[in-house]
Scaffold this motif. Sequence first.
Motif, PDB file in Angstrom:
ATOM      1  N   GLY A  95       0.717  -1.232  -0.222  1.00 11.92           N
ATOM      2  CA  GLY A  95       0.065  -0.092  -0.033  1.00 11.92           C
ATOM      3  C   GLY A  95       0.928   1.249   0.007  1.00 11.92           C
ATOM      4  N   HIS A 150      -2.806   1.104  -2.324  1.00  8.58           N
ATOM      5  CA  HIS A 150      -4.026   1.681  -1.492  1.00  8.58           C
ATOM      6  C   HIS A 150      -3.709   2.762  -0.734  1.00  8.58           C
ATOM      7  CE1 HIS A 150      -6.732   1.237   1.966  1.00  8.58           C
ATOM      8  NE2 HIS A 150      -7.548   1.688   0.711  1.00  8.58           N
ATOM      9  N   TYR A 190      -2.211  -3.645  -0.719  1.00  6.10           N
ATOM     10  CA  TYR A 190      -2.845  -3.018   0.572  1.00  6.10           C
ATOM     11  C   TYR A 190      -1.732  -3.385   1.474  1.00  6.10           C
ATOM     12  CZ  TYR A 190      -7.230  -3.527  -1.868  1.00  6.10           C
ATOM     13  OH  TYR A 190      -8.475  -3.249  -2.785  1.00  6.10           O
ATOM     14  N   LEU A 192      -2.473  -3.144   5.413  1.00  2.00           N
ATOM     15  CA  LEU A 192      -3.448  -3.015   6.302  1.00  2.00           C
ATOM     16  C   LEU A 192      -2.861  -2.742   7.897  1.00  2.00           C
ATOM     17  CD1 LEU A 192      -6.274  -5.337   5.007  1.00  2.00           C
ATOM     18  CD2 LEU A 192      -5.752  -2.732   4.418  1.00  2.00           C
ATOM     19  N   GLY A 197      -3.913   2.506   5.532  1.00  2.83           N
ATOM     20  CA  GLY A 197      -4.676   1.212   5.123  1.00  2.83           C
ATOM     21  C   GLY A 197      -5.306   0.596   6.463  1.00  2.83           C
ATOM     22  N   LEU A 205     -12.130  -2.191   0.595  1.00  2.00           N
ATOM     23  CA  LEU A 205     -11.288  -3.130  -0.104  1.00  2.00           C
ATOM     24  C   LEU A 205     -11.845  -4.046  -0.945  1.00  2.00           C
ATOM     25  CD1 LEU A 205      -9.066  -4.200   3.268  1.00  2.00           C
ATOM     26  CD2 LEU A 205      -8.863  -2.061   1.724  1.00  2.00           C
ATOM     27  N   ILE A 221      -1.389  -8.242  -0.657  1.00  2.00           N
ATOM     28  CA  ILE A 221      -1.918  -7.495   0.419  1.00  2.00           C
ATOM     29  C   ILE A 221      -0.829  -7.972   1.719  1.00  2.00           C
ATOM     30  CG2 ILE A 221      -3.314  -9.657   1.065  1.00  2.00           C
ATOM     31  CD1 ILE A 221      -5.305  -7.586   2.094  1.00  2.00           C
TER      32      ILE A 221
END
Length: 544
Positions: A95, A150, A190, A192, A197, A205, A221
């Motif tokens: 991300g 992201h 991503y 997270l 994120g 998402l 991810i």
Amino acid sequence: MLLVLDIAITGGLVLDGTGNPPSQTNVGIKDGIIVEIGKSLSTEAGLIIDATHQMVTPGFIDVHSHCDLVPFMSGSIRESRIRQGVTTELVGQCGLGSAPYKEAMQDWRNYLTPILGNRPQNWNWPDFSTFMSDLNIQRMPNNSAVLIGHGAVRAHVLGLKNIYPSTKELTTMSRIVEEAMSHGALGISYGLAYLPGMFAPKQELIALSSVVAAHNGIMMIHIRSHSRQVREAMTEALAIAKESGVKLQISHMRSYGNLTFGITAQELIEMVEQAKFEGVDVTFDEHPYQAGSTLLSQILPPWAKEGGSPEIVRRLKDPQLRARLKKELTDQGPDYPGWDNFVGMVGWSNIMISSTFKQQNKWAEGQSAVQLVPRTCLAPTELDAKIIDQIAELLISEDCRCSMVMHNLFAEEDIVALIKHPLCQIGSDGIPTGKSHPRLYGTYPKFLGEYVRDKKLMTWAEGIKRITGDPARRLNLINKGFIKTGYCADLVVFDPEKINAPEDYTKSFNLPIGVNFTLVNGHVAVSNGEILTTEAGKLIYHTI
């Protein structure tokens, strides 16, 4: 009239990237393309590379790299990929993307700097296509493909705070992702566990991943947690892929070696295999090191990070909040959702400062957190408090632009189990700043020398396939990943008895051994350890 080759590679043991057994044959190259493969080449060549007693393979493909801005850099960092045989890499990971970027996003740039570096001087990428155009005109050391991060998308629309997007804002984010996919992004990444994120709800998402799926792109991810909530984080990632229909690759899929905080590799594998059985198109990647590396600010709990560097610095200067940190950065610490408590997992002695950007703080690079403070007659609790004060002052001074290495973070038995699995690919997770984690320079020689040759986890043919043909197919890379006629002449010639890489965390760079030649698009980039060019790479655009 006979064709005169530019380069002939003769006498080597060729592994073509398919996993098929090796064969002793020769490879002919003309105009950057493999044009002949055979026992005896019938044409002359401008350059003959004698590969006797060596292996000849496709160029290695790094499926997880943070070298987004290396084309704008100079010096040894530019050589870090080609010296270890990486001819193609996928950037924009976790991300942590640099585009789109607007002037009001300086806090986002500060946040990215410990991972991506501080080049070029000026960022002017209001949309993803502008970044791709700027990257395309750079002279690149190897080939690069790009993911839309992201984090950059969310920061562009919502900033770095804990905000739930409105329908209008989610539509805006979807349009940004659509623009990126239409201008060559291979997919979306991503992060997270990172800003912003960490604040993204699942439905956000799924919506963005659906845009990527429509372009046959991939979702990479970094899950929300690799420790206490790793099961929930894995379940979320697999559900996003299932509901959006996107292809999924779980980045550096492992849990931490301290099982008080994590789970075994086998449990992770079982989750992936079950999802695969249920129709999720999923793979994962690993690097072959027990140490990890990330932003130094990741030691902080979630409440301390919201808003990015200005808010982090403000909180670190607040005596009451500093005292709260001293209570929470302990062996166990609070069980905040999504927080990987690195201090609790590995201890201060295993956390090393790996990059700073102000000259006055360069002394700290290569030092463990414990080494940052004098240890004269301090009780353990006093020492911890002093360390937290020193770390806080370093982050304040640097506007949080520091990275760290975390030693003994992963268990060797987990690395072995994951690397052996057929769904696994190898990604360096290379970070091109400061005294970088050795994975920046040595991931692929270490994988081949230690895990393929010495530990015999797989055959040479399978090992090469994992870092060439498998990622090429997974990423839909045209004419890459295999030694076949008509394919790009991205090639590596290495000594199978010598190939390996040193693992010294106190050096700025660690040169691998045994990689004798790296060819990028038919140009000899590395010849017996000598760099001949760092300008032979090309930008790769996604095609459906």
